[in-house]
Design a protein around this motif. Structure first.
Motif, PDB file in Angstrom:
ATOM      1  N   ALA A  19       0.793  -1.440  -0.234  1.00  0.00           N
ATOM      2  CA  ALA A  19       0.107   0.256  -0.228  1.00  0.00           C
ATOM      3  C   ALA A  19       1.528   1.287  -0.280  1.00  0.00           C
ATOM      4  O   ALA A  19       0.583   2.192  -0.951  1.00  0.00           O
ATOM      5  N   ALA A  20       2.020   1.019   0.524  1.00  0.00           N
ATOM      6  CA  ALA A  20       3.284   2.309   1.063  1.00  0.00           C
ATOM      7  C   ALA A  20       3.490   2.325  -0.491  1.00  0.00           C
ATOM      8  O   ALA A  20       3.912   3.922  -1.042  1.00  0.00           O
ATOM      9  N   ASP A  21       4.568   1.454  -1.003  1.00  0.00           N
ATOM     10  CA  ASP A  21       4.382   1.418  -2.549  1.00  0.00           C
ATOM     11  C   ASP A  21       4.067   1.991  -3.161  1.00  0.00           C
ATOM     12  O   ASP A  21       4.829   2.895  -4.190  1.00  0.00           O
ATOM     13  N   ALA A  22       2.820   1.644  -3.198  1.00  0.00           N
ATOM     14  CA  ALA A  22       1.670   1.867  -4.222  1.00  0.00           C
ATOM     15  C   ALA A  22       1.152   3.540  -4.338  1.00  0.00           C
ATOM     16  O   ALA A  22       1.218   4.264  -5.451  1.00  0.00           O
ATOM     17  N   ALA A  23       1.530   4.160  -3.217  1.00  0.00           N
ATOM     18  CA  ALA A  23       0.573   5.071  -2.785  1.00  0.00           C
ATOM     19  C   ALA A  23       1.928   6.208  -3.044  1.00  0.00           C
ATOM     20  O   ALA A  23       1.536   6.880  -4.363  1.00  0.00           O
ATOM     21  N   PHE A  24       3.193   5.641  -3.255  1.00  0.00           N
ATOM     22  CA  PHE A  24       3.918   6.455  -3.552  1.00  0.00           C
ATOM     23  C   PHE A  24       4.704   6.323  -4.968  1.00  0.00           C
ATOM     24  O   PHE A  24       4.941   8.161  -5.483  1.00  0.00           O
ATOM     25  N   LEU A  61       5.968  14.454  -0.905  1.00  0.00           N
ATOM     26  CA  LEU A  61       6.403  12.880  -1.214  1.00  0.00           C
ATOM     27  C   LEU A  61       7.651  12.210  -0.437  1.00  0.00           C
ATOM     28  O   LEU A  61       7.888  11.220  -0.368  1.00  0.00           O
ATOM     29  N   ILE A  62       8.226  13.298   0.052  1.00  0.00           N
ATOM     30  CA  ILE A  62       8.949  12.785   1.558  1.00  0.00           C
ATOM     31  C   ILE A  62       8.338  12.160   2.529  1.00  0.00           C
ATOM     32  O   ILE A  62       8.872  10.774   3.468  1.00  0.00           O
TER      33      ILE A  62
END
Length: 436
Positions: free
Chosen positions: A302-307, A328-329
């Motif tokens: 979920a974090a990878d996809a959101a980023f 982004l940070i």
């Protein structure tokens, strides 16, 4: 027996390692760097370039006076935010003993601290890492005082909380995404990597309820849609590089303050803006294709996809304001909390883009506006780093979640399109299960 004589077990080693991760060092570094930011926004020290705090002391303050009357700034084209942004603008009212701008800076600093607390907690335990908290501590101040002179750090705090809640509390995550989307739209992209249906439903219901409340109680809640549509190509965007170079070859357009940002106006600007919108649509199409094809979802997905999603929509936007790097940070820091995250290279690229960003705005912004070699060079480097980060992130996300040979649901397999009437054995084995 061995454990009884003093040999550490794996469980004891994990506990000891976590206990050894003291928050003293990140807190000390955070306090030192944030003190510097506060000294700049409070004008104890003067930061080079134009005054970045005027947005708060003048624009936000004017909006605050209008919003207090129960209406949105209908006649102000610089109001280009969803209705819940009113909450951020009105928030200094909770500190009535401080002047408006000072109260806003203090609240922004507290939101910054809340993000650190969330990241530090998320970085503890098996499979987790303190790198996320350190990415936030070190990366954010590289953007300079702009961090506290916009309300984006408050939005980022909501987004970080939503992503970190997604695993155990999907409905809470969805509700936070709904709130974030009504604060500044982009947090809606956090849903792309959430596999369960619950956060999608919670986000839709929460956003609809809050939007309805604003629409019923405050006139002009959605006037921002018209103002956003009229925006052109901002001088810091990827598309703006075309005109920065073209000015050296006789392009006769202008750089003017337009709809609240410094934009290019003149021949072919409309065409470049259209291309930017087309690239945004292409990015959306890629994310949809990925969502249909992905079948390997882990805790960090979920974090990878959101980023990845926010990176893609940032680089294709007609506007890349310095505060976009705050988002982004924050998302990069969430990725850093997971040891298995595949976003290490994109995270480094985004962190590298931060000091270049503060150089192009505010330090050398006059040179950017003038399209001189220093200003254009900084934009090429900063935007190049962000484009590289987006491409590397997209590739890593796809390779980490989509098995080879997968046929996305809703597409026609090659064998069937050729009339063979059946899938190959490999294609059948790799077809992902249905996910909401």
């Amino acid at each position: 027996m061995a454990a009884r004589h003093g040999t550490r077990t794996g469980r004891e080693h994990v506990v000891t390692t976590d206990a050894g991760r003291s928050p003293v060092w990140p807190l000390t570094a955070w306090a030192a760097t944030r003190l510097v930011l506060l000294l700049f926004v409070l004008k104890v020290w003067v930061f080079p370039g134009p005054d970045v705090t005027s947005d708060v002391s003048v624009i936000y303050r004017d909006w605050y006076e209008i919003l207090r009357t129960g209406t949105f700034p209908l006649g102000d084209v610089t109001w280009q935010y969803p209705p819940a942004a009113a909450l951020a603008i009105l928030s200094p009212a909770v500190l009535p003993f401080l002047e408006y701008a000072t109260a806003f800076f203090v609240l922004a600093c507290l939101a910054d601290l809340a993000v650190l607390a969330l990241l530090w907690r998320a970085g503890r335990g098996t499979g987790r890492s303190p790198r996320g908290a350190w990415a936030w501590v070190v990366g954010l101040p590289l953007l300079g005082p702009t961090v506290y002179a916009r309300y984006d750090v408050m939005v980022t705090a909501v987004a970080v909380a939503a992503l970190l809640a997604a695993g155990r509390h999907p409905r809470v995550a969805g509700a936070l995404v709904g709130l974030g989307a009504l604060l500044k739209v982009w947090p809606a992209l956090l849903l792309v990597g959430m596999r369960a249906l619950a956060p999608w439903v919670a986000a839709a219901l929460g956003a609809a309820g809050l939007a309805g409340l604003f629409a019923l109680t405050m006139p002009g809640a959605f006037a921002f849609l018209t103002f956003q549509r009229e925006r052109g190509t901002e001088v810091e965007s990827l598309g703006a590089l075309v005109f920065h170079v073209a000015r050296h070859f006789g392009w006769d357009g202008q750089v003017l303050l337009n709809y609240g940002s410094v934009e290019f106006l003149g021949p072919y600007v409309g065409a470049v803006s259209t291309v930017a919108l087309a690239l945004t649509a292409l990015a959306f199409g890629w994310l949809l294709l990925w969502r249909l094809a992905a079948s390997r979802f882990a805790a960090h997905t979920a974090a990878d996809a959101a980023f990845t999603a926010v990176l893609m929509f940032t680089v294709t936007s007609r506007v890349i304001s310095p505060q976009y790097l705050v988002w982004l940070i924050g998302l990069a820091a969430v990725c850093g909390c997971f040891r298995a995250s595949r976003m290490r290279v994109p995270v480094v690229l985004v962190l590298a883009a931060a000091p270049v960003t503060v150089l192009e705005f505010p330090v050398y912004f006059a040179r950017v506006v003038a399209s001189d070699p220093v200003g254009v060079g900084l934009l090429f480097v900063r935007n190049g780093l962000l484009v590289a980060a987006a491409l590397v992130a997209a590739r890593a996300l796809w390779r980490g979640t989509v098995p080879r040979g997968t046929v996305p649901r809703g597409t026609v397999p090659r064998g069937r399109a050729a009339g063979k009437g059946r899938l190959s054995r490999a294609g059948s084995a790799d077809t992902p299960a249905i996910a909401p």
